[in-house]
Design a protein around this motif. Structure first.
Motif, PDB file in Angstrom:
ATOM      1  N   HIS A 133      -0.178  14.692  44.698  1.00 33.27           N
ATOM      2  CA  HIS A 133      -0.470  14.981  43.290  1.00 33.27           C
ATOM      3  C   HIS A 133       0.865  15.097  42.570  1.00 33.27           C
ATOM      4  O   HIS A 133       1.753  15.774  43.036  1.00 33.27           O
ATOM      5  N   HIS A 149       6.084  18.291  45.294  1.00 31.05           N
ATOM      6  CA  HIS A 149       4.726  17.980  44.871  1.00 31.05           C
ATOM      7  C   HIS A 149       3.703  18.635  45.785  1.00 31.05           C
ATOM      8  O   HIS A 149       3.951  18.842  46.963  1.00 31.05           O
ATOM      9  N   ARG A 196      -5.234  20.038  45.461  1.00 27.48           N
ATOM     10  CA  ARG A 196      -4.550  20.653  44.330  1.00 27.48           C
ATOM     11  C   ARG A 196      -5.551  21.529  43.605  1.00 27.48           C
ATOM     12  O   ARG A 196      -6.708  21.150  43.404  1.00 27.48           O
ATOM     13  N   LYS A 206      -6.082  23.289  40.097  1.00 30.09           N
ATOM     14  CA  LYS A 206      -5.547  23.285  38.728  1.00 30.09           C
ATOM     15  C   LYS A 206      -6.239  24.343  37.890  1.00 30.09           C
ATOM     16  O   LYS A 206      -7.470  24.444  37.879  1.00 30.09           O
ATOM     17  N   ASP A 260      -0.717  24.972  38.354  1.00 26.39           N
ATOM     18  CA  ASP A 260      -1.360  24.491  39.577  1.00 26.39           C
ATOM     19  C   ASP A 260      -1.018  25.395  40.750  1.00 26.39           C
ATOM     20  O   ASP A 260       0.038  26.039  40.765  1.00 26.39           O
ATOM     21  N   ALA A 277      -5.347  12.285  43.116  1.00 26.73           N
ATOM     22  CA  ALA A 277      -4.264  12.440  42.143  1.00 26.73           C
ATOM     23  C   ALA A 277      -4.732  11.923  40.790  1.00 26.73           C
ATOM     24  O   ALA A 277      -5.335  10.859  40.702  1.00 26.73           O
ATOM     25  N   ASP A 321      -1.894  17.523  32.876  1.00 25.65           N
ATOM     26  CA  ASP A 321      -2.917  16.499  32.753  1.00 25.65           C
ATOM     27  C   ASP A 321      -3.867  16.855  31.648  1.00 25.65           C
ATOM     28  O   ASP A 321      -4.763  17.659  31.826  1.00 25.65           O
TER      29      ASP A 321
END
Lengths: 106, 437
Positions: free
Chosen positions: A87, B7, B12, B14, B22, B46, B423
């Protein structure tokens, strides 16, 4: 149980062994398999697993069936929950754990 | 666990409330405590990266909790939130949305989307008796004087772009006839330069340790060495440093509450030379950890400061118990300092309230100005008598600010692009995920 199973009893649910919706029974040595850690009985052969087309839930982690089985870094990455997806985001907890845990709420 | 700027691999998590926050699967386990009241969405794929250029607010640093703990300070990118009440306090969008952000919630924040140079924001607030107006916000006048003395050698200094504007004196806008009578009286009172006050003892010694957000009582015993008697109505007022006034930072306080928090008990009768008086203030320890010093000064009813400078110097230390008691409310527990015997009453007459000043300064969160060792930074004063002293102190603070900023701590654009992978399209993704289920 699965880890101790004989090679003949393991059935791969993978794509390359499914033809026209009929599950093929293949017999492979146990070291050719990975098993889902979350599901009671879900195994994949390495070939299908590395193709990443199996569509199993990405939150489920896999592990090799046979103990002390040499695995490539690619397989290790795919075994982890999330399948090692990169990510483009950084974790906001890792770099400042101490400050966050100590901050009380006013 | 110290994968700084690496990363997230795998899953992940969020935050659904913050613009860019995150957690990795390890850190999300403690999210109830470390990032309370916000929900997290789990992402397995992703998100596509969309480059959105962000405005850079040159010269403006974020004073928020995320940016303050960062070893590399950088200018605010994207939306900037400027406090309308605190002097030189800005937040980036991330720190503003953070649930652990403890900036006073009663303060209006002004959202600035494009970089503005030389913006100075001040707010007028009513003082105790509702007739005078105190100026809050950027300390424009003192800044001006201080920056003029120091040649600006660093182009990146945060002070450079900051808030240089003309000072508008806070004029009383509303003056009713009954009130003007009182103020006339006050003006005519003679000013005495012979007042003296010597510090004898205090009830909370320097370096006393308290938990965060606790009530702290401090009593100064002051002696009048003469030659003049102190007039009735003298009290110890908050001057500057760390704001430890006992105010609720989550809800607006009434004007009388603010006035009460701003000063100690008031001398009821005049005090002859040779006698002592005890002045007690009730304070609240800051939320953040570390050393905190609050400066106070004895003043006449007319607002003339005199005598020794006074301070409260405490150390705030968190005990791990507070983490577990998450729903602990703002209501603080009385600290174990014994309540001292107060010689004078807390009662205030109407005319005395007229001299109350409300200091707008709140928790100092700015990385520069929150150096507690140099916490002599004074707050805004509407009175010309304290101005000169304030300016002297400010010059000290100013020179410090210019010293400790250098260019080398900034990230390259590439690093930013990685960090800025916030994002905006995330909510669409989340929507799709919901509809699929």
């Amino acid at each position: 149980m699965i880890a101790h199973a004989t090679a003949a009893s393991i059935v791969s649910a993978g794509v390359s062994h499914v033809k026209q919706n009929v599950l093929m029974t293949v017999e492979l040595p146990a070291r050719e398999f990975v098993t889902c850690k979350a599901c009671p009985d879900f195994d994949l052969c390495m070939t299908c697993f590395e193709l990443s087309l199996h569509g199993h839930h990405p939150a489920h982690a896999f592990e090799p069936v046979a103990d002390a089985q040499p695995t490539s870094s690619e397989v290790q990455r795919l075994c982890e929950a999330g399948r090692g997806v990169d990510h483009r985001a950084t974790c906001d907890g890792c770099d400042k754990v101490s400050t966050f845990t100590l901050l009380p709420q006013p | 666990m110290t994968n700084v700027s690496k990363h997230i691999h795998g899953v992940r998590h969020k935050c659904l409330s913050c613009p860019d926050f995150d957690f990795c699967s390890t850190c999300v386990q403690g999210a109830v405590n470390t990032h309370p009241t916000h929900r997290f969405a789990t992402l397995y794929d992703a998100l596509p990266f969309i480059y959105v250029p962000k405005e850079i607010h040159r010269g403006i640093y974020c004073d928020g909790p995320i940016c303050a703990t960062r070893s590399k300070q950088s200018y605010i990118r994207g939306d900037r939130y400027k406090c309308a009440v605190c002097h030189d306090t800005d937040l980036c969008a991330n720190c503003e949305a953070l649930p652990t952000q403890c900036h006073n919630k009663t303060h209006p924040l002004i959202k600035i989307k494009t970089p503005i140079k030389n913006i100075s924001i001040t707010t007028l607030s009513q003082t105790g008796d509702g007739q005078k107006l105190a100026q809050m916000g950027d300390r424009a006048s003192a800044k001006h004087a201080a920056t003029a003395t120091i040649p600006s050698r660093s182009t990146n200094a945060a002070t450079q772009v900051q808030t240089v504007a003309e000072v508008k004196p806070a004029e009383p806008l509303v003056e009713t006839s009954s009130n003007s009578l009182v103020s006339d009286e006050r003006k005519s009172t003679p000013v005495s330069g012979d007042l003296q006050a010597w510090f004898e003892s205090d009830s909370t010694p320097d370096g006393t340790s308290f938990g965060p957000n606790r009530l702290v009582s401090q009593s100064w015993t002051l002696r009048n060495p003469g030659p003049q008697a102190w007039p009735a109505g003298c009290a110890v007022y908050f001057i500057g440093g760390d704001d430890m006034r006992n105010l609720d930072s989550d809800h607006p306080s009434s004007v009388s509450d603010m006035a009460q928090a701003n000063r100690s008990n008031v001398l009821e009768k005049h005090l002859e030379p040779g006698k002592t008086a005890v002045f007690t203030v009730l304070l609240k320890s800051p939320v953040r950890e570390g050393r905190a010093i609050s400066y106070w000064r004895l003043k006449t009813p007319e607002g003339l400061p005199f005598g020794h400078k006074l301070w409260v110097d405490i150390t705030v230390a968190t005990s791990p118990i507070h983490l577990i008691k998450k729903e602990r409310e703002v209501e603080p527990v009385i600290a174990s300092v014994p309540e001292p015997i107060v010689e004078v009453d807390n009662r205030v007459t109407k005319s005395e309230e007229g001299s109350i000043m409300i200091f707008p300064k709140l928790e100092k969160e700015s990385p520069m100005s929150s150096m507690h060792e140099n916490a002599e930074a004074p707050s805004v004063s509407v009175e010309p008598t304290t101005k000169t002293e304030d300016q002297e102190l400010l010059e000290d603070v100013e020179s410090l600010e210019l010293e400790d900023d250098s260019d080398d701590g900034f990230m390259t654009d590439e690093e930013y692009d990685i960090l800025d992978a916030s994002d905006e399209d995330f909510f669409m993704e989340a929507q799709q995920a919901v509809t699929q289920k």
